[in-house]
Design a protein around this motif. Structure first.
Motif, PDB file in Angstrom:
ATOM      1  N   LYS A   2      11.667  28.645  37.936  1.00  0.00           N
ATOM      2  CA  LYS A   2      12.352  28.793  36.630  1.00  0.00           C
ATOM      3  C   LYS A   2      13.483  29.667  36.803  1.00  0.00           C
ATOM      4  O   LYS A   2      14.582  29.399  36.278  1.00  0.00           O
ATOM      5  CB  LYS A   2      11.502  29.054  35.559  1.00  0.00           C
ATOM      6  CG  LYS A   2      10.517  27.704  35.175  1.00  0.00           C
ATOM      7  CD  LYS A   2       9.582  27.946  33.933  1.00  0.00           C
ATOM      8  CE  LYS A   2       8.699  26.909  33.566  1.00  0.00           C
ATOM      9  NZ  LYS A   2       7.827  27.187  32.256  1.00  0.00           N
ATOM     10  N   LYS A   3      13.186  30.802  37.259  1.00  0.00           N
ATOM     11  CA  LYS A   3      14.055  31.890  37.676  1.00  0.00           C
ATOM     12  C   LYS A   3      15.275  31.555  38.444  1.00  0.00           C
ATOM     13  O   LYS A   3      16.273  32.006  38.000  1.00  0.00           O
ATOM     14  CB  LYS A   3      13.731  33.500  37.937  1.00  0.00           C
ATOM     15  CG  LYS A   3      12.880  34.090  37.067  1.00  0.00           C
ATOM     16  CD  LYS A   3      12.283  35.381  37.404  1.00  0.00           C
ATOM     17  CE  LYS A   3      11.390  36.150  36.451  1.00  0.00           C
ATOM     18  NZ  LYS A   3      10.915  37.423  37.080  1.00  0.00           N
ATOM     19  N   LEU A   4      14.812  30.728  39.618  1.00  0.00           N
ATOM     20  CA  LEU A   4      15.934  30.281  40.395  1.00  0.00           C
ATOM     21  C   LEU A   4      16.796  29.261  39.774  1.00  0.00           C
ATOM     22  O   LEU A   4      17.946  29.439  39.733  1.00  0.00           O
ATOM     23  CB  LEU A   4      15.171  29.716  41.638  1.00  0.00           C
ATOM     24  CG  LEU A   4      16.172  29.113  42.720  1.00  0.00           C
ATOM     25  CD1 LEU A   4      16.917  29.920  43.394  1.00  0.00           C
ATOM     26  CD2 LEU A   4      15.192  28.257  43.692  1.00  0.00           C
ATOM     27  N   LYS A   5      16.291  28.418  38.847  1.00  0.00           N
ATOM     28  CA  LYS A   5      17.211  27.514  38.170  1.00  0.00           C
ATOM     29  C   LYS A   5      18.018  28.100  37.099  1.00  0.00           C
ATOM     30  O   LYS A   5      19.170  27.595  37.073  1.00  0.00           O
ATOM     31  CB  LYS A   5      16.262  26.533  37.349  1.00  0.00           C
ATOM     32  CG  LYS A   5      15.472  25.478  38.069  1.00  0.00           C
ATOM     33  CD  LYS A   5      14.667  24.552  37.266  1.00  0.00           C
ATOM     34  CE  LYS A   5      13.991  23.497  38.170  1.00  0.00           C
ATOM     35  NZ  LYS A   5      13.240  22.498  37.346  1.00  0.00           N
ATOM     36  N   LYS A   6      17.563  29.282  36.455  1.00  0.00           N
ATOM     37  CA  LYS A   6      18.498  29.936  35.761  1.00  0.00           C
ATOM     38  C   LYS A   6      19.356  30.965  36.103  1.00  0.00           C
ATOM     39  O   LYS A   6      20.040  31.806  35.675  1.00  0.00           O
ATOM     40  CB  LYS A   6      17.516  30.669  34.516  1.00  0.00           C
ATOM     41  CG  LYS A   6      16.926  29.549  33.658  1.00  0.00           C
ATOM     42  CD  LYS A   6      16.039  30.498  32.628  1.00  0.00           C
ATOM     43  CE  LYS A   6      15.139  29.649  31.821  1.00  0.00           C
ATOM     44  NZ  LYS A   6      14.395  30.345  30.846  1.00  0.00           N
ATOM     45  N   LYS A   7      19.480  31.016  37.395  1.00  0.00           N
ATOM     46  CA  LYS A   7      20.307  31.893  38.466  1.00  0.00           C
ATOM     47  C   LYS A   7      19.889  33.267  38.115  1.00  0.00           C
ATOM     48  O   LYS A   7      20.789  34.170  38.178  1.00  0.00           O
ATOM     49  CB  LYS A   7      21.687  31.485  38.297  1.00  0.00           C
ATOM     50  CG  LYS A   7      22.059  29.980  38.627  1.00  0.00           C
ATOM     51  CD  LYS A   7      23.556  29.889  38.635  1.00  0.00           C
ATOM     52  CE  LYS A   7      23.709  28.463  39.037  1.00  0.00           C
ATOM     53  NZ  LYS A   7      25.330  28.062  38.883  1.00  0.00           N
ATOM     54  N   LYS A   8      18.887  33.504  37.823  1.00  0.00           N
ATOM     55  CA  LYS A   8      18.206  34.994  37.520  1.00  0.00           C
ATOM     56  C   LYS A   8      17.893  35.810  38.893  1.00  0.00           C
ATOM     57  O   LYS A   8      17.793  36.978  38.850  1.00  0.00           O
ATOM     58  CB  LYS A   8      16.959  34.886  36.517  1.00  0.00           C
ATOM     59  CG  LYS A   8      17.500  34.889  35.180  1.00  0.00           C
ATOM     60  CD  LYS A   8      16.330  34.992  34.175  1.00  0.00           C
ATOM     61  CE  LYS A   8      16.610  34.598  32.576  1.00  0.00           C
ATOM     62  NZ  LYS A   8      15.592  34.774  31.816  1.00  0.00           N
ATOM     63  N   ILE A   9      17.603  34.664  39.699  1.00  0.00           N
ATOM     64  CA  ILE A   9      17.386  35.515  41.252  1.00  0.00           C
ATOM     65  C   ILE A   9      17.992  34.484  42.265  1.00  0.00           C
ATOM     66  O   ILE A   9      18.427  33.299  41.895  1.00  0.00           O
ATOM     67  CB  ILE A   9      15.830  35.335  41.491  1.00  0.00           C
ATOM     68  CG1 ILE A   9      14.974  34.005  41.437  1.00  0.00           C
ATOM     69  CG2 ILE A   9      14.978  36.482  40.733  1.00  0.00           C
ATOM     70  CD1 ILE A   9      13.844  33.947  41.977  1.00  0.00           C
ATOM     71  N   SER A  10      18.451  35.136  43.326  1.00  0.00           N
ATOM     72  CA  SER A  10      19.058  34.403  44.411  1.00  0.00           C
ATOM     73  C   SER A  10      18.095  33.328  45.278  1.00  0.00           C
ATOM     74  O   SER A  10      16.810  33.881  45.273  1.00  0.00           O
ATOM     75  CB  SER A  10      19.862  35.456  45.261  1.00  0.00           C
ATOM     76  OG  SER A  10      18.766  36.204  45.938  1.00  0.00           O
ATOM     77  N   GLU A  11      18.551  32.721  46.120  1.00  0.00           N
ATOM     78  CA  GLU A  11      17.780  31.886  47.031  1.00  0.00           C
ATOM     79  C   GLU A  11      17.032  32.835  47.883  1.00  0.00           C
ATOM     80  O   GLU A  11      15.776  32.551  48.187  1.00  0.00           O
ATOM     81  CB  GLU A  11      18.599  30.675  47.788  1.00  0.00           C
ATOM     82  CG  GLU A  11      19.642  29.883  46.932  1.00  0.00           C
ATOM     83  CD  GLU A  11      20.570  29.450  47.833  1.00  0.00           C
ATOM     84  OE1 GLU A  11      20.355  29.331  49.036  1.00  0.00           O
ATOM     85  OE2 GLU A  11      21.700  28.918  47.383  1.00  0.00           O
ATOM     86  N   ASP A  12      17.633  33.776  48.370  1.00  0.00           N
ATOM     87  CA  ASP A  12      16.950  34.712  49.330  1.00  0.00           C
ATOM     88  C   ASP A  12      15.573  35.400  48.692  1.00  0.00           C
ATOM     89  O   ASP A  12      14.718  35.458  49.590  1.00  0.00           O
ATOM     90  CB  ASP A  12      17.889  35.745  50.146  1.00  0.00           C
ATOM     91  CG  ASP A  12      18.904  35.138  50.579  1.00  0.00           C
ATOM     92  OD1 ASP A  12      18.731  34.125  51.426  1.00  0.00           O
ATOM     93  OD2 ASP A  12      19.989  35.704  51.045  1.00  0.00           O
ATOM     94  N   ASP A  13      15.910  35.745  47.640  1.00  0.00           N
ATOM     95  CA  ASP A  13      14.807  36.515  46.692  1.00  0.00           C
ATOM     96  C   ASP A  13      13.846  35.636  46.484  1.00  0.00           C
ATOM     97  O   ASP A  13      12.442  35.859  46.710  1.00  0.00           O
ATOM     98  CB  ASP A  13      15.331  36.895  45.620  1.00  0.00           C
ATOM     99  CG  ASP A  13      16.355  38.325  45.609  1.00  0.00           C
ATOM    100  OD1 ASP A  13      16.224  38.907  46.880  1.00  0.00           O
ATOM    101  OD2 ASP A  13      16.970  38.339  44.786  1.00  0.00           O
ATOM    102  N   PHE A  14      13.949  34.219  46.273  1.00  0.00           N
ATOM    103  CA  PHE A  14      12.926  33.257  46.085  1.00  0.00           C
ATOM    104  C   PHE A  14      12.140  33.144  47.236  1.00  0.00           C
ATOM    105  O   PHE A  14      10.843  33.136  47.001  1.00  0.00           O
ATOM    106  CB  PHE A  14      13.674  32.019  45.487  1.00  0.00           C
ATOM    107  CG  PHE A  14      12.738  30.865  45.336  1.00  0.00           C
ATOM    108  CD1 PHE A  14      12.125  30.847  43.968  1.00  0.00           C
ATOM    109  CD2 PHE A  14      12.606  29.542  46.133  1.00  0.00           C
ATOM    110  CE1 PHE A  14      11.169  29.644  43.815  1.00  0.00           C
ATOM    111  CE2 PHE A  14      11.868  28.532  46.144  1.00  0.00           C
ATOM    112  CZ  PHE A  14      11.189  28.686  44.939  1.00  0.00           C
ATOM    113  N   GLU A  15      12.911  32.983  48.222  1.00  0.00           N
ATOM    114  CA  GLU A  15      12.108  32.576  49.883  1.00  0.00           C
ATOM    115  C   GLU A  15      11.227  33.523  49.825  1.00  0.00           C
ATOM    116  O   GLU A  15       9.999  33.625  50.343  1.00  0.00           O
ATOM    117  CB  GLU A  15      13.013  32.304  50.742  1.00  0.00           C
ATOM    118  CG  GLU A  15      14.072  31.091  50.447  1.00  0.00           C
ATOM    119  CD  GLU A  15      13.355  29.824  50.921  1.00  0.00           C
ATOM    120  OE1 GLU A  15      11.991  30.015  51.290  1.00  0.00           O
ATOM    121  OE2 GLU A  15      13.760  29.069  50.656  1.00  0.00           O
TER     122      GLU A  15
END
Length: 560
Positions: free
Chosen positions: A528-541
């Protein structure tokens, strides 16, 4: 001689510094031209070809051109003297070559070009060495020189000039800045004030006594209609029409050319470069016509037989009102002036009467007024250039209004923007800070799509089409990039959903501990945070894989 001439000429010839204030159109030019030539004739050591004996500085190139013409008529009798005109709108290299070839004993110049000439040593002209023999310095319309922001240029020029010289300051009005210049640049100056008597002996006025000064009050949407009606009734006379900005001059001059038939309509303003001198010279020769202009034509300009001076927009500086009016009724002739005022500006009449000693009388209503604004709108629809001129004119008018010196009378908060825009004949309102968040029920924009309005100039329209196509391509490219990001997001979404479904199936088949369920919930939150652009792709991974590793390590620890 006129009073200012009879007062100044003898004092100047006695080697006195002079600070003269005289009503506009009173003959100030001859009050310094004659002493300049006399003083140069009386020199013990005759001037050489390259020696500058007199320097005349004026605020505008039109005034410099006019003074140069007056000097030329005298110098025909005194061929030993040469003069040069240094003004903007000409090639400075050509001026340098002319100076080298012909020399100059008298220089008539505008401050900007003269300062530039002093700094051109590298191009073979050392003007500073040629002015060491200077006898006379004249600052014409001296207060205007300071108003126009030439103070720095003047200080630079004065630093090159010898202190042992005669100096003359000539103006129709005195200001505090001018007083400072008098104290700094003149040694024991003689002050000369020449004023004309008004109707009452106790009341002196700053405008010529034979000037009939009128005002008329009208609503913003009726203002241009009344101007057109007035000019049609006086089409066989010579008229000057003053506007507040260069953009307004460009716009309204085009409109007047179309609306007033069989009349020579010309325009002039400060942003024009090469055309100004030619337009000015042509209009002076006309027997009748209309010159649409800004305050660049307000000072010292002598145009023969001007019947009416019309101030469509009151000047931002109160003293400029007097100078505008002074383009007519010069040297004892009769003349007329008219100013257009909005209902909220009527107190300006009392202000002028008290502050500027300039009484005005109300003009009888202008007859035969026709609504010409539909024609102005039709012109804008037919040519995009006209539409854009109107938008620029309105923006510049509002900005000039907000900077008016008499801000207690000309209050931007009281200005009816909707009615004013209708008076300009606009098709729509421009985007500008002053209009943001406001509603104008009086103004109804046109139903036509503004982007479909074409330029009459085919080349210009072709360039516009090309630019629009480039903008569309940029938007398409940006959208494609956005779609790719969406696709990536969907792929990630699928992976996480598969993971959750697999965990649920596992939960159904066997008992799953609480820690594993927490991990799944954490993954959902991260998505959900990734969708709202609160975190980056790298942080998500990192957080997804990091969580899995910690779980594995924890399990192995427990097994050990």
């Amino acid at each position: 001689m006129t009073p200012v001439q009879s007062a100044c000429i003898p004092l100047f010839l006695k080697n006195k510094d002079v600070a003269a204030e005289a009503v506009t159109g009173s003959g100030k030019t001859l009050a310094f031209v004659i002493p300049v030539i006399e003083l140069l004739l009386k020199r013990e050591e005759k001037l050489k070809k390259m020696q500058v004996g007199a320097l005349v500085i004026t605020p505008t190139r039109e005034l410099a051109l006019q003074i140069s013409e007056v000097l030329e008529t005298f110098l025909k009798r005194f061929s030993q003297f040469t003069q040069i005109l240094l003004i903007g709108g000409t090639n400075p290299i050509e001026d340098i070559e002319k100076f080298k070839a012909q020399g100059a004993n008298i220089v008539v110049a505008t401050p900007g070009r003269l300062e530039d000439m002093f700094r051109r040593k590298s191009e073979g002209l050392d003007l500073a060495s040629y002015v060491k023999s200077l006898d006379v310095l004249v600052l014409d319309e001296a207060d205007r020189l300071l108003d126009m922001g030439f103070e720095t240029s003047l200080n630079t020029i004065l630093s090159y000039l010898p202190k042992q010289r005669r100096t003359g300051l000539f103006s129709a009005t005195q200001t505090q800045e001018l007083e400072k210049l008098v104290r700094a640049g003149l040694r024991n100056p003689v002050r000369i004030t020449v004023k004309e008597k008004g109707v009452a002996d106790t009341c002196t006025q700053k405008t010529p006594s034979r000037l009939a000064n009128f005002y008329t009050v009208c609503r913003p949407e009726d203002k241009f209609n009344k101007l057109v009606a007035f000019l049609r009734q006086h089409k066989h006379e010579k008229n000057l029409v003053f506007f507040s900005t260069c953009a307004c001059v460009d716009y309204y001059s085009r409109a007047l050319e179309t609306l007033i038939k069989k009349v020579d309509v010309q325009c002039i303003h400060g942003k024009m470069k090469n055309k100004r001198n030619k337009i000015f010279a042509n209009f002076r020769k006309l027997k009748s016509g209309i010159l649409v202009c800004t305050d660049v034509m307000a000072r010292g300009i002598d145009i023969p037989e001007v019947n009416w001076v019309i101030q469509y927009d009151p000047p931002s500086c109160a003293s400029a009102f007097v100078h505008r009016c002074g383009r007519t009724a010069r040297i004892g002739n009769h003349g007329n002036a008219l100013v257009f005022l909005l209902p909220m500006e009527e107190s300006y009449i009392n202000f002028l009467s008290i502050n500027q000693k300039c009484p005005l009388q109300k003009m009888s209503p202008i007859s035969d007024v026709v609504d010409v604004l539909p024609k102005v709108k039709a012109m804008a629809l037919a040519d995009r250039a006209m539409f854009e001129r109107g938008m620029r004119a309105f923006v510049s008018y509002v900005q000039a209004y907000s900077k008016h010196e008499c801000s207690l009378i000309f209050r931007i908060k009281d200005l009816d923007f909707g009615s004013s825009a209708r008076g300009f004949g606009l098709l729509c309102l421009p985007k500008m800070p002053e209009l943001r968040g406001k509603v104008f029920p009086d103004f109804i924009p046109t139903n036509v799509d503004i982007d479909t309005i074409k330029y009459k100039d085919k080349n210009r329209e072709k360039q516009r089409r090309k630019m629009l196509e480039e903008q569309k391509n940029e938007i398409r490219t940006a959208r494609k990039g956005y779609v790719r990001q969406q696709a990536w997001s969907k792929q990630k979404d699928k992976k996480v959903r598969k993971k959750i479904k697999a965990a649920k199936r596992k939960h159904e088949d066997s008992d799953v501990d609480q820690e594993e369920m927490n991990e799944l919930l954490n993954d959902t939150r991260l998505l959900k945070k990734l969708k709202k652009k609160k975190i980056s792709e790298d942080d998500f991974e990192k957080q997804i894989t990091g969580g899995s590793r910690s779980k594995t390590c924890g399990s192995s620890g427990e097994d050990d």
